[in-house]
Each structure stands twice: as C-alpha cells, then as structure tokens.
Design an enzyme around this catalytic site. Structure first.
Site, PDB file in Angstrom:
ATOM      1  N   LEU A  33       0.950  -1.231  -0.103  1.00  0.00           N
ATOM      2  CA  LEU A  33       0.510   0.006   0.254  1.00  0.00           C
ATOM      3  C   LEU A  33       0.932   1.771  -0.295  1.00  0.00           C
ATOM      4  O   LEU A  33       2.082   1.343   0.610  1.00  0.00           O
ATOM      5  CB  LEU A  33      -0.813   0.048   0.857  1.00  0.00           C
ATOM      6  CG  LEU A  33      -2.183  -1.091   1.509  1.00  0.00           C
ATOM      7  CD1 LEU A  33      -2.451  -0.476   2.632  1.00  0.00           C
ATOM      8  CD2 LEU A  33      -2.545  -1.501  -0.050  1.00  0.00           C
ATOM      9  N   GLY A  36      -2.019   6.582  -3.130  1.00  0.00           N
ATOM     10  CA  GLY A  36      -2.730   6.362  -3.347  1.00  0.00           C
ATOM     11  C   GLY A  36      -3.835   5.187  -3.133  1.00  0.00           C
ATOM     12  O   GLY A  36      -4.485   6.044  -2.996  1.00  0.00           O
ATOM     13  N   HIS A  37      -3.285   4.119  -2.436  1.00  0.00           N
ATOM     14  CA  HIS A  37      -3.937   3.186  -1.411  1.00  0.00           C
ATOM     15  C   HIS A  37      -4.743   4.409  -0.398  1.00  0.00           C
ATOM     16  O   HIS A  37      -6.312   4.276  -0.327  1.00  0.00           O
ATOM     17  CB  HIS A  37      -3.456   2.369  -0.889  1.00  0.00           C
ATOM     18  CG  HIS A  37      -3.349   0.816  -2.228  1.00  0.00           C
ATOM     19  ND1 HIS A  37      -1.425   0.979  -2.874  1.00  0.00           N
ATOM     20  CD2 HIS A  37      -4.078   0.176  -3.314  1.00  0.00           C
ATOM     21  CE1 HIS A  37      -1.952   0.567  -3.523  1.00  0.00           C
ATOM     22  NE2 HIS A  37      -3.421  -0.433  -3.954  1.00  0.00           N
TER      23      HIS A  37
END
Ligand code: PAF
Length: 283
Positions: A33, A36-37
């Site tokens: 992760l 963006g996540h």
C-alpha cells in the site's frame, strides 16, 4: 482493526459492521500500500460509516507467472498503515481460500468487449481475473460503496459495466490518480524500480501530457501523435513502449464524431517493470 483470513469470518465481520443500517465501503487492493491506496481509504471513510480493505495478490489476473512471483508483498507494513488510517476490517485471504478447487475450476465473471481490447488484448485473461475476484469480494462484503483508482482506467470501465450489467447494488466510486511531485503515478510496481529508474520514470507522464496538450491545441492525427511519443520514449535507455492509445474515454473505442471526452492510455516497460498511466479530458 479486525483482521480476518477466511471467507466466513469476513462475511460475519462485514455483517457486524452493517448492523443497524450502518454503511460499508470496500477498498479492494493487492497490498504493497502507498499513498494512492490510502487516498482510496480516506475517500471510503467519507462515503460510508465503516471501511473494509481486502489485500489479495490475485493470481487469476496475472497472465505472466514471473510478474506474479515478483509482485511486491509487504503485509506487515500494510496492516500498520491501515490501522493508522482507521480502517475497521481487513481481509487477507490466500489463493487456496479464494480458489479452493484451483483457479481453472472456479466460476468466472467476464465482461465481453471491454475486457478483450487495449490492455486486455496485451494481457489475455487479466480482466476476467479482475471481474471474478471483485465479484467474489462484493459477495463476501456486500458493501454499499467500492473504491477504485482511475490509474487503472480500463479496469474502472470494465467494473462499471459489470456492476451495471449484473445489477449489483453497489456504488462504484472512482478516485483520481495520486502522483509524485514529478508526475509519476503512484503504483506498487514503482517499488520494483531502481532509484535511478524511479527518477527517470516521469518521462512517461511528460509524454502523456504532451499528447494531451497537442490534442487540446487542435491536433487530430492520433496515430502520428502516439508514434511520436513512442519514439521519444524508446529513444531513452531502458524504456520500451508497450502501448499508447488515444480513445473515447466513455467507450474506450477509437475517437469518433460523438466523442466528447478523450483518454490517453499508456503502458511502458522501464527495465523489466511495466508501468501504466492514463489521463482523460474534455474535447
Ligand atoms: O487494482 C487492483 O489492485 C486489482 O486489480 C484489484 C481491483 C484489487 C483486484 O484484484
């Protein structure tokens, strides 16, 4: 934050969160992760009372075994980030849990047309793997919302059609691409780049912006535009263009008289890492 590995536990935990009418947003991921996540997670929290995240490197969507083997896996660090982000539930199944009879024997969901073109033509079976696993995750969590990043432009188009066609009672939320200061789209695959490659990778973004600017200023010779960008990219050591497409952003088909929004989709190898990026804009 509750962490579960098997399907029954995930179903029960999701049902628990939705008790008394609370809403649930699901963020499906393959882990490793990054910001963006975490942007997807924050958006999820704005939409629903509770947030669930799945972390599953889905073998069914990899058409290249080497790519599957080298896909970055960082579960402990991922869980720490999700805990800090205030996520309620994390599902971390294994391939054996998701595909108990093996992948070939598993029922699949396939969106015709959109799954076979562009990225789908270059990566046969990829979108069938995505739609199958996402359907299974939707059935497990029965979320009100599901969050997806626009970086995977075609994936969002395929999933939107799946939700529409199958009357899935889920609101699919598209979240804009998160970029480094230098323009590089954040991606788990960036972790596979050397530090030198990472510094050079924004060339892809710059060429994409150049195509966009030229179209906005009136150019319509799309084939020449993509060829020029490909040649410029390939002239740089270590870069190899896999595809550059300029398409109608709604249908992903060639631009026509009816097109009101354009998408530029790019896939470029830098060393052995395949990076994708996209931009869409009104004509
Ligand atoms: O975009 C991804 O990370 C994956 O394709 C998804 C949606 C989690 C399905 O495995």
């Amino acid at each position: 934050m509750k962490i579960v590995q098997n399907i029954q536990q995930a179903v029960e935990a999701a049902n628990g969160l939705k008790k008394s009418g609370a809403t649930l947003a699901l963020v499906p991921t393959m882990g490793n992760l990054h910001e963006g996540h975490l942007t997807l997670v924050r958006e999820a929290a704005k939409h629903a009372d509770h947030v669930a995240v799945s972390i599953f490197v889905n073998p069914l969507q990899f058409n290249n075994p080497k790519d599957l083997k080298t896909y970055p896996r960082t579960l402990d660090a991922d869980l720490t980030k999700l805990e800090q982000a205030g996520v309620d539930l994390v599902f971390t199944p294994t391939p054996e849990i998701m595909y108990p009879d093996g992948m070939d024997a598993h029922t699949f969901v396939f969106v015709p047309g959109l799954s076979d073109m562009l990225e789908g033509a270059l990566r046969p079976g990829h979108f069938k793997g995505v739609t199958t696993v996402v359907t299974k995750l939707f059935n497990i969590f029965r979320p009100d919302f599901a969050m997806f990043g626009q970086k995977d432009f075609q994936q969002v188009a395929v999933l939107k059609k799946m939700v529409r066609d199958m009357a899935m009672q889920i609101k699919l939320v598209e979240v804009p691409i998160v970029r480094d200061e230098n323009g590089l789209a954040l991606s788990s695959r960036n972790g596979l780049l050397t530090s030198e490659e990472r510094e050079r990778a924004p060339l892809i973004f710059r060429q994409m912006m150049q195509i966009r600017d030229q179209i906005i200023s009136g150019r319509r010779d799309f084939r020449e535009l993509t060829e020029e960008a490909g040649e410029t990219i390939d002239a740089n050591d270590g870069f190899r263009t896999d595809s550059i497409d300029i398409v109608d952003a709604d249908t992903l088909k060639p631009v026509s008289e009816q097109t009101s929004r354009i998408a530029v989709l790019m896939a470029v190898y830098l060393g052995t890492t395949r990076l994708i990026d996209s931009v869409s804009f009104d004509l």
